[in-house]
Scaffold this motif. Structure first.
Motif, short mmCIF file in Angstrom:
data_model
loop_
_atom_site.label_atom_id
_atom_site.label_comp_id
_atom_site.label_asym_id
_atom_site.label_seq_id
_atom_site.Cartn_x
_atom_site.Cartn_y
_atom_site.Cartn_z
N LEU A 62 30.32 -27.54 -7.65
CA LEU A 62 30.28 -26.03 -8.25
C LEU A 62 29.13 -25.76 -9.29
N SER A 63 29.33 -26.73 -10.30
CA SER A 63 28.25 -26.63 -11.29
C SER A 63 27.01 -26.71 -10.80
N ALA A 64 26.48 -27.66 -9.94
CA ALA A 64 25.29 -27.82 -9.02
C ALA A 64 24.87 -26.78 -8.21
N ALA A 65 25.68 -26.09 -7.71
CA ALA A 65 25.55 -24.66 -6.79
C ALA A 65 25.21 -23.50 -7.82
N VAL A 66 26.05 -23.41 -8.78
CA VAL A 66 25.74 -22.34 -9.74
C VAL A 66 24.38 -22.60 -10.61
N ILE A 67 24.12 -23.74 -10.99
CA ILE A 67 22.83 -24.03 -11.57
C ILE A 67 21.65 -23.71 -10.70
N GLY A 68 21.73 -24.23 -9.25
CA GLY A 68 20.85 -24.03 -8.47
C GLY A 68 20.51 -22.54 -8.04
N GLY A 69 21.73 -21.74 -7.84
CA GLY A 69 21.75 -20.42 -7.77
C GLY A 69 21.05 -19.79 -8.90
N ALA A 70 21.39 -20.06 -10.32
CA ALA A 70 20.72 -19.37 -11.55
C ALA A 70 19.13 -19.63 -11.36
N TYR A 71 18.81 -20.75 -11.07
CA TYR A 71 17.49 -21.08 -11.00
C TYR A 71 16.78 -20.29 -9.70
N THR A 72 17.37 -20.39 -8.74
CA THR A 72 16.55 -19.27 -7.72
C THR A 72 16.82 -18.03 -8.04
N LEU A 73 17.61 -17.37 -8.57
CA LEU A 73 17.56 -16.12 -9.05
C LEU A 73 16.53 -15.94 -10.18
N LEU A 74 16.29 -16.90 -10.89
CA LEU A 74 15.37 -16.67 -11.80
C LEU A 74 13.93 -16.69 -11.43
N VAL A 75 13.50 -17.53 -10.37
CA VAL A 75 12.20 -17.82 -9.88
C VAL A 75 11.90 -16.91 -8.72
N LEU A 76 13.05 -16.20 -8.23
CA LEU A 76 12.92 -15.18 -7.02
C LEU A 76 11.86 -13.81 -7.51
N PRO A 77 12.18 -13.27 -8.52
CA PRO A 77 11.24 -12.20 -8.72
C PRO A 77 9.57 -12.61 -8.89
N PHE A 78 9.55 -13.86 -9.61
CA PHE A 78 8.22 -14.32 -9.68
C PHE A 78 7.76 -14.67 -8.20
N ALA A 79 8.36 -14.98 -7.32
CA ALA A 79 7.94 -15.13 -5.81
C ALA A 79 7.67 -13.80 -5.24
N ALA A 80 8.46 -12.80 -5.45
CA ALA A 80 8.38 -11.45 -5.01
C ALA A 80 7.01 -10.86 -5.57
N ILE A 81 6.62 -11.00 -6.82
CA ILE A 81 5.46 -10.54 -7.41
C ILE A 81 4.21 -11.12 -6.65
N HIS A 82 4.45 -12.31 -6.71
CA HIS A 82 3.44 -13.26 -6.10
C HIS A 82 3.07 -12.59 -4.63
N VAL A 83 4.13 -12.35 -3.77
CA VAL A 83 3.75 -11.65 -2.57
C VAL A 83 3.36 -10.32 -2.60
#
Length: 166
Positions: A62-83
């Motif tokens: 659960l900890s790995a999934a939550v931390i990975g989800g938080a990281y993905t959520l953090l990087v997602l706006p930058f990827a959207a801006i990139h596109v």
């Protein structure tokens, strides 16, 4: 500097894979948190419920999934801006290398979380249990499988990112 067609395709694929990674991790978290064995004890007045909290390896999952989800959520706006803006986020190769490095670290974190959960599940299933335990472990397998697919998505993101450096 505008995107070429291959850079646009790579950025769009990376964005879509990040969204898919986030969805897979959220589904994994929901399955793991809601998975419960209700009172397999017949003669106890207030029987305990068995959840992921009762196993340290599943807490790590659960900890790995939550931390990975938080990281993905953090990087997602930058990827959207990139596109959306059709230009590179970091003009420096070091910034891109840092993003790739963090992607690798979090991909490994998610993979180790899934492997820990699958390992404990396989060991626990070696001993005979009732149907409640079998269903509990099947749902944990599904949760860990979703995490492994999320890891695969992150590996593809890393490969696309490394290819776009050159």
């Amino acid at each position: 500097m505008a995107f070429s067609d291959s850079e646009r395709a790579a950025a769009t694929a990376s964005l879509l894979l990040r969204v898919l990674t986030l969805l897979l991790l959220v589904a994994s978290i929901v399955i793991l948190v809601t998975n419960k064995i209700y009172a397999p004890f017949r003669n106890v007045v207030d029987p305990p419920n068995i959840t992921f909290r009762d196993f340290y390896a599943y807490r790590y999952v659960l900890s790995a999934a939550v931390i990975g989800g938080a990281y993905t959520l953090l990087v997602l706006p930058f990827a959207a801006i990139h596109v959306a803006q059709e230009r590179r986020i970091g003009r420096d190769r070091r910034a891109i290398a840092l993003l790739i490095f963090t992607d690798v670290v979090f991909a490994v974190l998610i993979a180790t979380g899934a492997a820990a959960g699958l390992g404990l599940t396989v060991e626990s299933q070696r001993f005979p249990q009732g149907p409640d335990f079998a269903n509990f472990f099947k749902l944990v397998d599904v949760s860990c499988g979703l995490m492994l697919v999320a890891t695969l998505c992150m590996v593809i993101i890393i490969m696309v990112s490394v290819r776009s450096i050159n």
